[in-house]
Write a protein that holds these residues in place. Sequence first.
Motif, short mmCIF file in Angstrom:
data_model
loop_
_atom_site.label_atom_id
_atom_site.label_comp_id
_atom_site.label_asym_id
_atom_site.label_seq_id
_atom_site.Cartn_x
_atom_site.Cartn_y
_atom_site.Cartn_z
N GLU A 51 0.82 -1.21 0.00
CA GLU A 51 0.00 0.00 0.00
C GLU A 51 0.86 1.26 0.00
O GLU A 51 0.57 2.22 -0.70
CB GLU A 51 -0.94 0.00 1.21
N GLU A 52 1.92 1.26 0.78
CA GLU A 52 2.77 2.45 0.90
C GLU A 52 3.59 2.69 -0.36
O GLU A 52 3.92 3.84 -0.69
CB GLU A 52 3.69 2.32 2.11
N SER A 53 3.93 1.66 -1.09
CA SER A 53 4.83 1.78 -2.24
C SER A 53 4.29 2.70 -3.33
O SER A 53 5.06 3.25 -4.11
CB SER A 53 5.14 0.41 -2.82
N GLN A 54 2.98 2.90 -3.38
CA GLN A 54 2.41 3.75 -4.41
C GLN A 54 2.89 5.20 -4.28
O GLN A 54 2.81 5.96 -5.24
CB GLN A 54 0.88 3.69 -4.36
N TYR A 55 3.39 5.58 -3.13
CA TYR A 55 3.85 6.95 -2.90
C TYR A 55 5.33 7.15 -3.22
O TYR A 55 5.84 8.26 -3.08
CB TYR A 55 3.59 7.37 -1.44
N TRP A 56 6.02 6.08 -3.62
CA TRP A 56 7.46 6.15 -3.78
C TRP A 56 7.88 5.69 -5.17
O TRP A 56 7.30 4.77 -5.74
CB TRP A 56 8.14 5.30 -2.71
N SER A 57 8.93 6.31 -5.68
CA SER A 57 9.49 5.93 -6.99
C SER A 57 10.30 4.64 -6.86
O SER A 57 10.62 4.20 -5.75
CB SER A 57 10.38 7.05 -7.52
N ASP A 58 10.66 4.08 -7.99
CA ASP A 58 11.50 2.87 -7.99
C ASP A 58 12.82 3.14 -7.29
O ASP A 58 13.30 2.31 -6.51
CB ASP A 58 11.77 2.39 -9.42
N ASP A 59 13.43 4.29 -7.55
CA ASP A 59 14.71 4.61 -6.92
C ASP A 59 14.55 4.77 -5.41
O ASP A 59 15.41 4.33 -4.65
CB ASP A 59 15.31 5.89 -7.52
N GLN A 60 13.47 5.37 -4.97
CA GLN A 60 13.24 5.52 -3.53
C GLN A 60 13.03 4.16 -2.87
O GLN A 60 13.51 3.92 -1.76
CB GLN A 60 12.04 6.43 -3.27
N LEU A 61 12.35 3.24 -3.56
CA LEU A 61 12.18 1.90 -3.02
C LEU A 61 13.54 1.19 -2.93
O LEU A 61 13.81 0.48 -1.96
CB LEU A 61 11.20 1.09 -3.86
N TRP A 62 14.39 1.40 -3.92
CA TRP A 62 15.74 0.82 -3.86
C TRP A 62 16.50 1.40 -2.66
O TRP A 62 17.18 0.66 -1.95
CB TRP A 62 16.50 1.06 -5.15
N GLN A 63 16.37 2.69 -2.40
CA GLN A 63 17.05 3.28 -1.25
C GLN A 63 16.50 2.72 0.06
O GLN A 63 17.26 2.55 1.02
CB GLN A 63 16.95 4.81 -1.29
N LEU A 64 15.20 2.43 0.12
CA LEU A 64 14.65 1.78 1.31
C LEU A 64 15.23 0.37 1.47
O LEU A 64 15.54 -0.06 2.58
CB LEU A 64 13.12 1.72 1.25
N ILE A 65 15.37 -0.34 0.35
CA ILE A 65 16.00 -1.67 0.40
C ILE A 65 17.42 -1.53 0.94
O ILE A 65 17.85 -2.31 1.80
CB ILE A 65 15.99 -2.34 -0.99
N ARG A 66 18.15 -0.55 0.44
CA ARG A 66 19.50 -0.29 0.95
C ARG A 66 19.48 -0.02 2.45
O ARG A 66 20.27 -0.57 3.21
CB ARG A 66 20.15 0.89 0.23
N PHE A 67 18.56 0.85 2.87
CA PHE A 67 18.50 1.20 4.29
C PHE A 67 18.25 -0.04 5.14
O PHE A 67 18.96 -0.29 6.12
CB PHE A 67 17.41 2.24 4.57
N PHE A 68 17.23 -0.83 4.79
CA PHE A 68 16.89 -1.99 5.61
C PHE A 68 18.00 -3.04 5.59
O PHE A 68 18.23 -3.72 6.59
CB PHE A 68 15.55 -2.59 5.18
N THR A 69 18.67 -3.19 4.47
CA THR A 69 19.80 -4.11 4.39
C THR A 69 20.90 -3.67 5.36
O THR A 69 21.43 -4.48 6.13
CB THR A 69 20.35 -4.18 2.95
N LEU A 70 21.24 -2.39 5.33
CA LEU A 70 22.27 -1.87 6.22
C LEU A 70 21.82 -1.89 7.68
O LEU A 70 22.61 -2.19 8.58
CB LEU A 70 22.64 -0.44 5.81
N ALA A 71 20.56 -1.58 7.93
CA ALA A 71 20.05 -1.51 9.30
C ALA A 71 20.17 -2.86 10.01
O ALA A 71 20.51 -2.92 11.19
CB ALA A 71 18.60 -1.04 9.30
N GLU A 72 19.92 -3.94 9.29
CA GLU A 72 20.02 -5.27 9.91
C GLU A 72 21.43 -5.54 10.42
O GLU A 72 21.59 -6.21 11.44
CB GLU A 72 19.63 -6.36 8.91
N MET A 73 22.42 -5.03 9.73
CA MET A 73 23.81 -5.28 10.12
C MET A 73 24.33 -4.24 11.12
O MET A 73 25.18 -4.54 11.93
CB MET A 73 24.70 -5.27 8.87
N GLN A 74 23.83 -3.02 11.05
CA GLN A 74 24.47 -1.92 11.78
C GLN A 74 23.69 -1.40 12.98
O GLN A 74 24.27 -0.76 13.84
CB GLN A 74 24.73 -0.76 10.82
N LEU A 75 22.39 -1.64 13.04
CA LEU A 75 21.57 -1.08 14.12
C LEU A 75 21.03 -2.19 15.01
O LEU A 75 20.48 -3.18 14.52
CB LEU A 75 20.42 -0.26 13.54
N ALA A 76 21.15 -2.00 16.30
CA ALA A 76 20.66 -2.99 17.27
C ALA A 76 19.14 -3.11 17.19
O ALA A 76 18.43 -2.12 17.11
CB ALA A 76 21.07 -2.58 18.68
#
Length: 134
Positions: free
Chosen positions: A63-88
Amino acid sequence: MSVGAWEPQVSGQQEESQWEFDRDQLQRLITAAASNDSLIGAIKEEDQQASRLIRLPAQYWLEESQYWSDDQLWQLIRFFTLAEMQLAGWDAGAESAVIPLAKILRQRKASLKHEQLLWIRKHSNNRYLPYGPL
């Protein structure tokens, strides 16, 4: 007199059903992921405490993805990938938001490119990323 079954309200269920995305917060996370490969010091303390985002059900992201571009979704993927490794507290395994986000990109005919898949592998030890369990 009737007898019914009492079911206690689990506080997490009620909160999640009433919870809505904070798009300003998501934009901050996108900006942090786009700037570099380290989230330490790149995001606000309040954003570090929002680990529930990574484990939200796929329907929320659909539902939320309709508000975001493909590039913004890729940046969210990047964020969540990094967050799993770097944030408690951000480890999510097969519940990671990366999985529905990658699926959304595939549905948009904007699948992750080979370089993006390699980037995810390099920056994650979550065996379920990006496509989930088999």
